[in-house]
Structure formats: structure tokens, C-alpha cells
Design a protein around this motif. Structure first.
Motif, PDB file in Angstrom:
ATOM      1  N   TYR A  55       0.806  -1.221   0.000  1.00  0.00           N
ATOM      2  CA  TYR A  55       0.000   0.000   0.000  1.00  0.00           C
ATOM      3  C   TYR A  55       0.842   1.275   0.000  1.00  0.00           C
ATOM      4  O   TYR A  55       0.314   2.357  -0.288  1.00  0.00           O
ATOM      5  N   SER A  56       2.114   1.163   0.304  1.00  0.00           N
ATOM      6  CA  SER A  56       2.977   2.354   0.272  1.00  0.00           C
ATOM      7  C   SER A  56       3.558   2.610  -1.114  1.00  0.00           C
ATOM      8  O   SER A  56       4.205   3.630  -1.329  1.00  0.00           O
ATOM      9  N   ASP A  57       3.308   1.707  -2.064  1.00  0.00           N
ATOM     10  CA  ASP A  57       3.847   1.840  -3.424  1.00  0.00           C
ATOM     11  C   ASP A  57       2.976   2.802  -4.230  1.00  0.00           C
ATOM     12  O   ASP A  57       1.812   2.522  -4.508  1.00  0.00           O
ATOM     13  N   SER A  58       3.556   3.942  -4.588  1.00  0.00           N
ATOM     14  CA  SER A  58       2.833   4.942  -5.376  1.00  0.00           C
ATOM     15  C   SER A  58       3.396   5.049  -6.787  1.00  0.00           C
ATOM     16  O   SER A  58       3.228   6.080  -7.444  1.00  0.00           O
ATOM     17  N   SER A  59       4.073   3.995  -7.247  1.00  0.00           N
ATOM     18  CA  SER A  59       4.742   4.057  -8.557  1.00  0.00           C
ATOM     19  C   SER A  59       3.757   4.204  -9.709  1.00  0.00           C
ATOM     20  O   SER A  59       4.099   4.766 -10.747  1.00  0.00           O
ATOM     21  N   ILE A  60       2.534   3.712  -9.551  1.00  0.00           N
ATOM     22  CA  ILE A  60       1.510   3.933 -10.570  1.00  0.00           C
ATOM     23  C   ILE A  60       0.824   5.270 -10.320  1.00  0.00           C
ATOM     24  O   ILE A  60       0.696   6.102 -11.211  1.00  0.00           O
ATOM     25  N   THR A  61       0.389   5.471  -9.099  1.00  0.00           N
ATOM     26  CA  THR A  61      -0.291   6.713  -8.704  1.00  0.00           C
ATOM     27  C   THR A  61      -0.391   6.763  -7.181  1.00  0.00           C
ATOM     28  O   THR A  61      -0.394   5.716  -6.523  1.00  0.00           O
ATOM     29  N   GLU A  62      -0.491   7.970  -6.642  1.00  0.00           N
ATOM     30  CA  GLU A  62      -0.822   8.106  -5.222  1.00  0.00           C
ATOM     31  C   GLU A  62      -2.314   7.955  -5.002  1.00  0.00           C
ATOM     32  O   GLU A  62      -2.772   7.775  -3.874  1.00  0.00           O
ATOM     33  N   ASN A  63      -3.071   7.987  -6.089  1.00  0.00           N
ATOM     34  CA  ASN A  63      -4.528   7.898  -6.009  1.00  0.00           C
ATOM     35  C   ASN A  63      -4.990   6.443  -6.108  1.00  0.00           C
ATOM     36  O   ASN A  63      -5.908   6.119  -6.845  1.00  0.00           O
ATOM     37  N   THR A  64      -4.317   5.554  -5.377  1.00  0.00           N
ATOM     38  CA  THR A  64      -4.786   4.174  -5.332  1.00  0.00           C
ATOM     39  C   THR A  64      -6.108   4.140  -4.565  1.00  0.00           C
ATOM     40  O   THR A  64      -6.300   4.869  -3.595  1.00  0.00           O
ATOM     41  N   ARG A  65      -7.013   3.272  -4.999  1.00  0.00           N
ATOM     42  CA  ARG A  65      -8.374   3.297  -4.456  1.00  0.00           C
ATOM     43  C   ARG A  65      -8.892   1.895  -4.171  1.00  0.00           C
ATOM     44  O   ARG A  65      -8.508   0.925  -4.822  1.00  0.00           O
ATOM     45  N   ALA A  66      -9.814   1.834  -3.218  1.00  0.00           N
ATOM     46  CA  ALA A  66     -10.551   0.614  -2.923  1.00  0.00           C
ATOM     47  C   ALA A  66     -12.037   0.915  -2.990  1.00  0.00           C
ATOM     48  O   ALA A  66     -12.512   1.871  -2.362  1.00  0.00           O
ATOM     49  N   ALA A  67     -12.771   0.119  -3.775  1.00  0.00           N
ATOM     50  CA  ALA A  67     -14.226   0.273  -3.883  1.00  0.00           C
ATOM     51  C   ALA A  67     -14.888  -0.955  -3.270  1.00  0.00           C
ATOM     52  O   ALA A  67     -14.510  -2.091  -3.585  1.00  0.00           O
ATOM     53  N   TYR A  68     -15.860  -0.727  -2.398  1.00  0.00           N
ATOM     54  CA  TYR A  68     -16.540  -1.835  -1.736  1.00  0.00           C
ATOM     55  C   TYR A  68     -17.914  -1.384  -1.263  1.00  0.00           C
ATOM     56  O   TYR A  68     -18.161  -0.180  -1.077  1.00  0.00           O
ATOM     57  N   PRO A  69     -18.851  -2.322  -1.061  1.00  0.00           N
ATOM     58  CA  PRO A  69     -20.177  -1.944  -0.566  1.00  0.00           C
ATOM     59  C   PRO A  69     -20.094  -1.386   0.843  1.00  0.00           C
ATOM     60  O   PRO A  69     -19.233  -1.793   1.629  1.00  0.00           O
ATOM     61  N   ILE A  70     -20.993  -0.486   1.179  1.00  0.00           N
ATOM     62  CA  ILE A  70     -20.963   0.097   2.526  1.00  0.00           C
ATOM     63  C   ILE A  70     -21.230  -0.970   3.580  1.00  0.00           C
ATOM     64  O   ILE A  70     -20.805  -0.843   4.727  1.00  0.00           O
ATOM     65  N   ALA A  71     -21.885  -2.059   3.188  1.00  0.00           N
ATOM     66  CA  ALA A  71     -22.147  -3.148   4.133  1.00  0.00           C
ATOM     67  C   ALA A  71     -20.868  -3.824   4.598  1.00  0.00           C
ATOM     68  O   ALA A  71     -20.865  -4.540   5.607  1.00  0.00           O
TER      69      ALA A  71
END
Length: 538
Positions: free
Chosen positions: A313-329
Motif C-alpha cells: 500500500y505504500s507503493d505509489s509508482s503507478i499513482t498516489e490515487n490508489t483506491r478501494a471500492a466496496y459496498p458500505i455493508a
């Protein structure tokens, strides 16, 4: 469901959906969408079972390539300029026809969903994607209809996302190959040339920002949580101010982490899931987000540790805008349905790298409107090349890039809500520096910030004695449980008081200059809430 006469269907949406009805996967569940992504070699599972994908060239939104069709519906209603860039109906129609021809006969994924947890103001959205993982994102970020609602589903808006389609700027009238176009008359959003999923989420947010104020509903770029007694708190803040961290409270239920509406007597989430930044994610610091990254979740643009499928998770070589999408549940403390009462407390979060603003201050209605219009935070020296001292960032309503109408329209609606609900407390919270600017002072302890917010929510802070800040005139408490009195007045934390006064004038002047863009449209009440220069008062 919003009735057809409120948000009428465009005359050609049905025909378009009919043209795209072959070779279409409809309303697949999350597990099947993950399977299809893996089968097509478009993603990989990490060690916790989450789906990891790459969005390709674009790892964030492209604001300069986001357009609104200028026609009879929008010509006089949209605040045109660098944020809302006009595009003609002819250009839109030509691109729509080209995109439709481009995908005909190809494999597609279609999903019916809602935007808005409150049935009175939700809109029905149909999404067409060219990849299963983009459809998975929509499964998570929008609200799945019930079986009964699906049987009677009538699309009111269409998102047509075709990342593989590239525009020809010389022929198609776009700035470059990628584009995101909102057409309020035809109720469509066209997205081409970019696979970044956030364009879909923020496209619908922009739509709701245009539609809902017409019905007295304030759209808000904020997170929201609820206490055991039903009290609701809202958290506004730009990137880096602590919005996600401070709204994630194990003792309170999460209503939503990003987009909400405030109707006559309710707060409601626009979304059905979360789209969390995960750069430098750590289980100890953000346990709720970390725990939510599990089978079914979607991770964007992350990298693994070499030779493993463990995310670094500390790897920003692609982007610093790494994201996780998941249901609020996936959040243990989530409230479903995502609806709450009128807020008791509103927090405007700012990371003040100038060391001028107090750790917490109470705002009048006029000051709340002014600071809402300002949407202030600061970048610090060293975070970007060329930044050698604190740099101010102002984004009206804490999300100017998503506002089709003039920002003062939203600030005025906020003021109306506050006048109708005088019990609502609005607080300005500085999560930045004290005792000096960045590089000289120190960052305000997160422990103290949490204590101040808890005292505000519990009502304890109401018991404090308040004094006016000399420049910004906000009310500063002189004591708070769990927090040293010595940090509450920012001027007292500076060894050099004259240096503080000069710094306060510098920041106040930046606020004043930024406000000039809104002065003509703003009420006299808002104008009077502007900070004053200390030098002018001597």
C-alpha cells in the motif's frame, strides 16, 4: 422513486438501450463479475481475495476534459467557465452515434441502480460498461434496487462508459482523446478514452448537484455518521484534512463517506458503497477500510510486493490515487439504509499549514456560509516539487469541480438550512499546525482533534467560555475536556506574537482575495463574515 414528471426521460434513451441489447450481461452479482474479470485476464486476486485491476493511462479524473452540453436546459442555469466547460449538442450527438456504432455487437455489461438512499429524491440510473470490473464498481458505488424495484425499473439517467473509444479532437470537438460529457436534456453521461471508474461516480454526483437544489435539497461533498441516540455529524474537508479518519468512529454508525443530500428533515447518502484512498493504508490507522478489502472488493492501481500477491500500500509508482471500492455493508458500523436525521453538528476540516487557525472554533450562520464558500486547506512545503512554503487551496463548498451551478447558490441553501434548524452547530476544525507554520510549529495531535470533536458532539463544548479570534472572528473555546487549554488559542502557542499577527494577516488576505470571485453574488451577510486584517485595526 422520483416520478417521471420530476426528471423526465429523454426521448431517445429507450432506442439507444434497444440498440445495445445484444450480447449484454445484465445485473450480474459481484462474485460473477469478479469471475468474468479473471476469466478475461483483466485482473488478479490479492492474498485477501480482493480483485486488483489497472485503470490504464488515467488513474484519476481529468477535469479539463469534463464537459456539459450547453442548450436550452443549461444555458442560463450552469456556471460556465474553467470548471463547467460548454459543449454543443451537435458534438454530443455525433460522439454518441460513434460510440454506439463502436460497441454494437461487442460484449457489454448493463446494470440498473439507484443514486440516493432517500426514495423521495433518488434517481434511477442505468449503466453500460465494456468491462465486468467497471460494472462491479457500479455495483458497489451505486445502490442496488430491490427485486420489486427491478421489475418496475425505468431508467432516468444513462451512463455510457466506453474506455476503448478514443475521440479525434480535430473531428469530434473534444480537447483530447478522453472525455466525460453530461447532457442534462438527454439525461446521459458519455465517458470515453478513460477507464478511471471515478468519472462515473462523480458524473452522477454532478447531476445531483444540479437537480436536487431545485427541490430544496442541499447536495454535499462530505462524510456522515450517527451516534447511538440518532444524532448526525457531517464532515467536510479537502484531501489531507482527515475527513475519512475523523468520521470513522467505532462508537458511531457510518451513513456514508463522501456524498450526501440534506432534505427538509433527513440526511441521506447518494451512494451504496465507499471509494476509499488506500495509499499508505495500515490496519492500525484505518482498520475499517483495511477490513473492508476482502472478496468482492475492487482495488485500483495498486502493486504487489515482489513475488507475492500481497498489496504494497505504500507503493505509489503507478499513482498516489490508489483506491478501494466496496459496498458500505463491508463496514461493520454502517447504517443501512443510509439515512439519518437533520445534523446536530457540522465540521469543516482544514489542514492549516500557516498555523493561524484554532484547533476548533464555532461559526455563526454567516461565517458557516463564508467558510463553505471558501473551502480552504493548505499544501505544505516538500509535498510537491517547487513548494517551499505553505500553499493555499480553496475549493468552493469543498467540491467546486462538481458544482454545475454558481457556488453561492449552494452556500445560500446551506444558510437557509441553518436558519430553519438553529440547533445545528457548525465548527471549523484545524487539523494542521500550531505554534508556528509548517517547518517551525508542530502538527496538532490527532488525539486532541478527536477529543475536541467528541466534546462538540457530546455537547460538552457548549459549556465552554468562548472568545472571538482577533482576525477571523470565529468563536474559540477556552477549555475542553481531554485537551490542554494552552493549545486552544493559536496566537498563544507562538513564541513570537508579532510573527503570528503577520501570518494571520497573510492568511486573511488570501481568504479575501479568493472571495472576490463570489463577492458580487454573495449576500451582505456573507460579505461581513470575511476576516479582517490585524494591521488595519491598529
Amino acid at each position: 422513486m422520483v416520478k417521471e414528471e420530476k426528471y423526465p426521460n429523454p426521448c431517445n434513451m429507450r432506442q439507444l438501450l434497444h440498440r445495445l441489447s445484444n450480447n449484454v450481461h445484465i445485473q450480474l452479482d459481484a462474485s460473477r463479475l469478479v469471475e468474468q474479470t479473471l476469466e478475461r485476464n483483466q485482473g488478479t486476486l490479492n492474498d485477501r481475495g480482493a480483485l486488483c485491476i489497472s485503470t490504464g493511462k488515467f488513474t484519476g479524473r481529468s477535469p479539463k476534459d469534463r464537459f456539459i452540453v450547453k442548450d436550452e436546459t443549461t444555458a442560463a442555469a450552469v456556471d460556465w467557465g474553467d470548471i463547467n466547460i460548454p459543449l454543443s449538442s451537435e458534438v454530443f450527438d455525433n460522439l454518441l452515434e460513434k460510440m454506439t456504432g463502436f460497441v454494437e455487437g461487442k460484449e457489454l455489461w448493463k446494470r440498473h441502480c439507484h443514486a440516493g438512499a432517500d426514495p423521495a429524491y433518488r434517481i434511477n440510473v442505468t449503466v453500460i460498461n465494456t468491462t465486468p470490473w467497471a460494472n462491479l464498481f457500479c455495483h458497489h458505488l451505486f445502490i442496488d434496487p430491490t427485486a420489486t424495484a427491478l421489475n418496475d425499473f425505468e431508467p432516468e439517467w444513462l451512463i455510457f462508459q466506453v474506455p476503448e473509444f478514443l475521440a479525434d479532437p480535430l473531428i469530434d470537438g473534444t480537447r483530447q482523446e478522453n472525455f466525460s460529457i453530461i447532457n442534462f436534456s438527454k439525461k446521459m453521461i458519455l465517458i470515453g478514452g478513460t477507464a478511471y471508474t471515478g468519472e462515473m461516480k462523480k458524473g452522477i454526483f454532478s447531476v445531483l448537484n444540479f437537480l436536487l437544489p431545485q427541490h430544496g435539497v442541499l447536495p454535499m461533498h462530505c462524510s456522515a455518521n450517527e451516534g447511538s441516540n440518532g444524532d448526525v455529524a457531517l464532515f467536510f474537508g479537502l484531501s489531507g484534512t482527515g475527513k475519512t479518519t475523523l468520521s470513522a468512529d467505532p462508537t458511531r454508525k457510518l451513513i456514508g463517506d463522501d456524498e450526501h443530500g440534506w432534505s427538509q428533515d433527513l440526511i441521506f447518502n447518494f451512494e451504496g458503497g465507499c471509494y476509499a484512498k488506500c495509499i499508505n493504508l495500515h490496519a492500525d490507522k484505518e482498520p475499517q477500510i483495511y477490513a473492508a478489502i476482502r472478496p468482492g472488493s475492487l482495488l485500483e492501481n495498486t502493486r504487489f510486493f515482489d513475488g507475492t500477491n500481497i498489496v504494497n500500500y505504500s507503493d505509489s509508482s503507478i499513482t498516489e490515487n490508489t483506491r478501494a471500492a466496496y459496498p458500505i455493508a463491508y463496514i461493520d458500523q454502517a447504517k443501512i439504509p443510509s439515512i439519518g436525521n437533520t445534523p446536530s453538528n457540522i465540521f469543516f476540516l482544514t489542514c492549516d499549514a500557516f498555523g493561524v487557525l484554532p484547533p476548533i472554533a464555532k461559526l455563526t450562520t454567516a461565517q458557516a456560509m463564508y467558510h463553505f464558500l471558501s473551502g480552504y486547506t493548505a499544501k505544505v512545503a516538500g509535498t510537491e516539487i517547487g513548494i517551499t512554503e505553505p500553499q493555499t487551496t480553496f475549493s468552493a463548498c469543498f467540491g467546486k469541480v462538481f458544482l454545475p451551478s454558481h457556488p453561492t447558490a449552494y452556500a445560500t441553501l446551506l444558510g437557509k438550512k441553518l436558519e430553519e434548524n438553529p440547533q445545528v452547530n457548525v465548527w471549523l476544525v484545524n487539523t494542521g499546525w500550531t505554534g508556528g507554520a509548517y517547518g517551525a510549529g508542530e502538527r496538532i495531535s490527532l488525539r486532541y482533534t478527536r477529543a475536541l470533536i467528541q466534546a462538540a458532539i457530546s455537547g460538552q463544548l457548549q459549556e465552554a467560555h468562548f472568545v472571538k479570534h482577533p482576525s477571523f472572528s470565529v468563536l474559540v473555546p477556552q477549555s475542553c475536556p481531554g485537551t490542554p487549554d494552552s493549545i486552544l488559542n493559536p496566537r498563544d502557542t507562538w513564541a513570537d506574537k508579532e510573527a503570528y499577527d503577520k501570518q494571520a494577516d497573510k492568511l486573511a488576505n488570501l481568504f479575501i482575495q479568493n472571495f472576490e470571485a463570489y463577492r458580487e453574488e454573495a449576500s451582505e451577510e456573507i460579505r461581513q463574515a470575511s476576516p479582517k486584517l490585524l494591521a488595519a485595526m491598529i
